[in-house]
Design an enzyme around this catalytic site. Structure first.
Site, PDB file in Angstrom:
ATOM      1  N   LEU A   1     -81.382-126.189 -56.252  1.00 16.76           N
ATOM      2  CA  LEU A   1     -80.195-126.922 -56.713  1.00 16.76           C
ATOM      3  C   LEU A   1     -78.956-126.475 -55.943  1.00 16.76           C
ATOM      4  O   LEU A   1     -78.029-127.240 -55.744  1.00 16.76           O
ATOM      5  CB  LEU A   1     -79.967-126.673 -58.202  1.00 16.76           C
ATOM      6  CG  LEU A   1     -81.043-127.196 -59.158  1.00 16.76           C
ATOM      7  CD1 LEU A   1     -80.805-126.676 -60.564  1.00 16.76           C
ATOM      8  CD2 LEU A   1     -81.054-128.712 -59.149  1.00 16.76           C
TER       9      LEU A   1
ATOM     10  N   GLY B   1     -75.641-119.542 -54.275  1.00 15.74           N
ATOM     11  CA  GLY B   1     -74.380-118.818 -54.365  1.00 15.74           C
ATOM     12  C   GLY B   1     -74.513-117.510 -53.615  1.00 15.74           C
ATOM     13  O   GLY B   1     -75.527-117.252 -52.975  1.00 15.74           O
ATOM     14  N   SER B   2     -73.469-116.671 -53.711  1.00 13.78           N
ATOM     15  CA  SER B   2     -73.542-115.423 -52.958  1.00 13.78           C
ATOM     16  C   SER B   2     -74.559-114.463 -53.565  1.00 13.78           C
ATOM     17  O   SER B   2     -74.996-113.524 -52.907  1.00 13.78           O
ATOM     18  CB  SER B   2     -72.151-114.786 -52.891  1.00 13.78           C
ATOM     19  OG  SER B   2     -71.536-114.848 -54.145  1.00 13.78           O
TER      20      SER B   2
ATOM     21  N   LYS C   1     -81.478-118.926 -61.854  1.00 10.24           N
ATOM     22  CA  LYS C   1     -80.820-118.198 -60.770  1.00 10.24           C
ATOM     23  C   LYS C   1     -81.761-117.059 -60.384  1.00 10.24           C
ATOM     24  O   LYS C   1     -82.133-116.251 -61.235  1.00 10.24           O
ATOM     25  CB  LYS C   1     -79.483-117.642 -61.262  1.00 10.24           C
ATOM     26  CG  LYS C   1     -78.511-117.348 -60.149  1.00 10.24           C
ATOM     27  CD  LYS C   1     -77.220-116.767 -60.680  1.00 10.24           C
ATOM     28  CE  LYS C   1     -76.114-117.773 -60.807  1.00 10.24           C
ATOM     29  NZ  LYS C   1     -74.793-117.166 -60.971  1.00 10.24           N
TER      30      LYS C   1
ATOM     31  N   ASP D   1     -62.350-116.271 -63.339  1.00  7.37           N
ATOM     32  CA  ASP D   1     -62.692-117.056 -62.143  1.00  7.37           C
ATOM     33  C   ASP D   1     -62.862-118.538 -62.485  1.00  7.37           C
ATOM     34  O   ASP D   1     -63.798-119.188 -62.019  1.00  7.37           O
ATOM     35  CB  ASP D   1     -63.973-116.494 -61.499  1.00  7.37           C
ATOM     36  CG  ASP D   1     -64.115-116.909 -60.041  1.00  7.37           C
ATOM     37  OD1 ASP D   1     -63.115-117.381 -59.457  1.00  7.37           O
ATOM     38  OD2 ASP D   1     -65.220-116.762 -59.486  1.00  7.37           O
TER      39      ASP D   1
HETATM   40  N1  LIG Z   1     -77.217-124.178 -64.649  1.00  5.57           N
HETATM   41  C1  LIG Z   1     -77.166-124.811 -63.470  1.00  5.57           C
HETATM   42  N2  LIG Z   1     -77.663-126.052 -63.339  1.00  5.57           N
HETATM   43  C2  LIG Z   1     -77.593-126.691 -62.151  1.00  5.57           C
HETATM   44  N3  LIG Z   1     -77.040-126.179 -61.048  1.00  5.57           N
HETATM   45  C3  LIG Z   1     -76.526-124.941 -61.124  1.00  5.57           C
HETATM   46  C4  LIG Z   1     -76.568-124.190 -62.324  1.00  5.57           C
HETATM   47  N4  LIG Z   1     -75.970-123.000 -62.085  1.00  5.57           N
HETATM   48  C5  LIG Z   1     -75.588-123.021 -60.802  1.00  5.57           C
HETATM   49  N5  LIG Z   1     -75.911-124.180 -60.220  1.00  5.57           N
HETATM   50  C6  LIG Z   1     -75.625-124.565 -58.835  1.00  5.57           C
HETATM   51  O1  LIG Z   1     -76.159-123.595 -57.972  1.00  5.57           O
HETATM   52  C7  LIG Z   1     -75.237-123.253 -56.947  1.00  5.57           C
HETATM   53  C8  LIG Z   1     -75.042-121.759 -56.901  1.00  5.57           C
HETATM   54  O2  LIG Z   1     -74.473-121.355 -58.100  1.00  5.57           O
HETATM   55  P1  LIG Z   1     -73.975-119.887 -58.343  1.00  5.57           P
HETATM   56  O3  LIG Z   1     -73.354-119.817 -59.678  1.00  5.57           O
HETATM   57  O4  LIG Z   1     -75.075-118.937 -58.021  1.00  5.57           O
HETATM   58  O5  LIG Z   1     -72.986-119.645 -57.169  1.00  5.57           O
HETATM   59  P2  LIG Z   1     -71.522-120.169 -56.908  1.00  5.57           P
HETATM   60  O6  LIG Z   1     -70.711-120.048 -58.170  1.00  5.57           O
HETATM   61  O7  LIG Z   1     -71.576-121.522 -56.282  1.00  5.57           O
HETATM   62  O8  LIG Z   1     -71.062-119.166 -55.802  1.00  5.57           O
HETATM   63  P3  LIG Z   1     -70.674-117.646 -55.986  1.00  5.57           P
HETATM   64  O9  LIG Z   1     -71.759-116.971 -56.742  1.00  5.57           O
HETATM   65  O10 LIG Z   1     -70.596-117.224 -54.594  1.00  5.57           O
HETATM   66  O11 LIG Z   1     -69.355-117.656 -56.709  1.00  5.57           O
HETATM   67  C9  LIG Z   1     -73.975-124.040 -57.224  1.00  5.57           C
HETATM   68  O12 LIG Z   1     -73.953-125.111 -56.325  1.00  5.57           O
HETATM   69  C10 LIG Z   1     -74.105-124.552 -58.613  1.00  5.57           C
HETATM   70  O13 LIG Z   1     -73.572-125.846 -58.716  1.00  5.57           O
END
Ligand SMILES: Nc1ncnc2c1ncn2[C@@H]1O[C@H](COP(=O)(O)OP(=O)(O)OP(=O)(O)O)[C@@H](O)[C@H]1O
Length: 446
Positions: free
Chosen positions: A95, A98-99, A118, A216
């Site tokens: 999907l 992230g970092s 995740k 954040d």
């Molecule tokens: N519960 C979820 N359902 C669908 N997509 C998700 C969900 N959680 C995260 N994502 C998607 O996965 C991606 C990574 O999310 P994540 O929260 O790990 O990182 P981020 O917030 O984008 O970046 P960082 O961790 O660097 O701040 C994002 O594009 C987010 O839209």
């Protein structure tokens, strides 16, 4: 022999970490049948064993070693989706990333609920400053929370052997950031922005009532379900105020620079924590209604300089009521900045703008699918689908994948590691060749 040789390098799995690259060298007997070459016939093996690439004498004629192959002589196999389960969850497509790690879709095989997971690797977390602590804090926080507008952590699975952690959350279809990026004006019509903003305030009020400062808030951390419910996510840098603390004083700011308040940009030692979230919610409201940011800078120093001064302009087309709400939320002095109660009582918050003005920004398609269909299903289909094989007499025989695996296993045992593979072209499976297998295909269980 020269004309019809091909060397196919194939990456069998989607996931790079688990990818198994199989080098196969075939003789094309007909369109449907390939047989592996013997070592003597195989120029590449011969070359590797007997030749020195730099030695011209070993290569009197280079064309003896590189053979032209017509494209219609190469048979490609469609990549097969490998069904993978983590506990009771069936894994789907990626999907986002992230970092901290990848996020994939999942299906709960017991209640058939769509989920997102995740995937965190301890090795990677150790390389991120405060990585492990942030994740542990996020898990601890999320386990305490239960609100319609805050992402729900459904399950946590740890695999100590693989040093991986799986955070299973409710499934969302995208973030406000993704929607903004996909829209031409990079903003929402006012009635749509209003709907998200009121939900954000509901979720934020709940977090604050649980003594949590998110730190954040930004469009990238605001996810949406298919039903349009907003979910505040990513509590990786959130802070909980101690139960016995006399106020919400904080000492550390860790969020995204463009959404940080002047007190953090100016490096003050301590500041009221809840007002940090009010500021970043104000920047978010500014961003989703104007398509711009109130403060910008070529680099973080310039950006913080600009935020620290607290001077910004609001585009002329913004109506008076929204303008006054933005000014209240983006008040430089945190003690004079609006509280959640003041926001709730504000005229723009209380009156939803007319829906007639412009069309809503849709949730962008995921991998081209605007209906956001479940990505787990194709994996299940590939695993359980009954497909025909072509027998030697040309007749088609239907077998299940389990039977195919069994055939492959027996074939591998009897045939020195050689196994049957099938080709899937437009849902038609047929036996095409032999390959050396490294593992018996089937469902992976982590
Ligand atoms: N519960 C979820 N359902 C669908 N997509 C998700 C969900 N959680 C995260 N994502 C998607 O996965 C991606 C990574 O999310 P994540 O929260 O790990 O990182 P981020 O917030 O984008 O970046 P960082 O961790 O660097 O701040 C994002 O594009 C987010 O839209």
């Amino acid at each position: 022999m020269d004309k019809n040789m091909c060397n196919i390098n194939e990456n069998l799995e989607e996931n790079h970490e688990e990818a198994e690259v199989v080098n196969r060298i075939f003789r094309v007997e007909s369109d449907e049948e390939l047989r592996p070459l013997s070592d003597a016939e195989n120029p590449i093996l011969w070359m590797n064993e007997n030749a020195d690439l730099d030695d011209d004498l070993s290569f009197p004629n280079i064309s003896n070693f590189f053979h032209r192959v017509d494209s219609n002589q190469i048979l490609y196999e469609t990549k097969k989706r490998q069904l993978k389960m983590i506990g009771k969850y069936v894994m789907g497509d990626l999907l986002g990333e992230g970092s901290y790690g990848k996020v994939k879709e999942m299906l709960d095989s017991e209640n058939l609920c769509r989920r997102a997971v995740k995937i965190l690797k301890r090795r990677k977390l150790r390389r991120i400053p405060n990585g492990e602590q942030n994740v542990e804090r996020e898990i601890k926080l999320l386990k305490r929370l239960n609100h319609k507008n805050v992402i729900n952590l459904v399950d946590v699975i740890c695999n100590e052997e693989k040093q991986k952690m799986y955070l299973i959350m409710e499934f969302c279809v995208g973030s406000l950031q993704g929607m903004l990026e996909s829209s031409s004006e990079k903003k929402f019509p006012l009635h749509q922005a209003h709907g998200y903003f009121t939900q954000l305030i509901d979720g934020l009020e709940y977090l604050h009532s649980m003594r949590i400062i998110h730190k954040d808030i930004k469009p990238g951390n605001l996810l949406l379900t298919l039903e349009g419910d907003l979910k505040i996510s990513d509590l990786g840098v959130a802070e909980t105020i101690d139960l016995f603390a006399k106020d919400d004083t904080c000492f550390q700011g860790q969020g995204s620079p463009a959404f940080q308040p002047p007190e953090i940009a100016n490096g003050v030692e301590s500041f009221p924590g809840f007002k940090v979230d009010i500021w970043s919610t104000g920047v978010t409201l500014y961003n989703i209604t104007t398509g711009k940011y109130p403060f910008e800078g070529d680099n973080i120093y310039r950006l913080f300089e600009s935020i620290g001064k607290g001077d910004f302009t609001i585009p002329g087309e913004i109506e008076e009521s929204l303008r006054s709400l933005l000014l209240g939320m983006l008040e430089k002095d945190p003690y004079s900045r609006f509280s959640i109660q003041q926001i709730r009582q504000h005229s723009w918050f209380m009156r939803k703008p007319s829906k007639l003005v412009s069309k809503e920004v849709p949730i962008p398609p995921l991998q081209g699918d605007s209906l956001h269909r479940m990505t787990v299903l194709p994996y299940l289909e590939d695993h359980y689908y009954e497909f025909p094989t072509v027998e030697d007499d040309g007749s088609e025989q239907y077998i299940t994948e389990r039977e195919l695996n069994e055939m492959n296993k027996n074939s591998a045992e009897q045939n020195n590691g050689k196994a049957l593979v099938t080709q899937n072209s437009k849902r038609k499976w047929k036996k095409i060749s032999c390959i050396t297998i490294r593992s018996i295909p089937g469902c992976k269980q982590s």
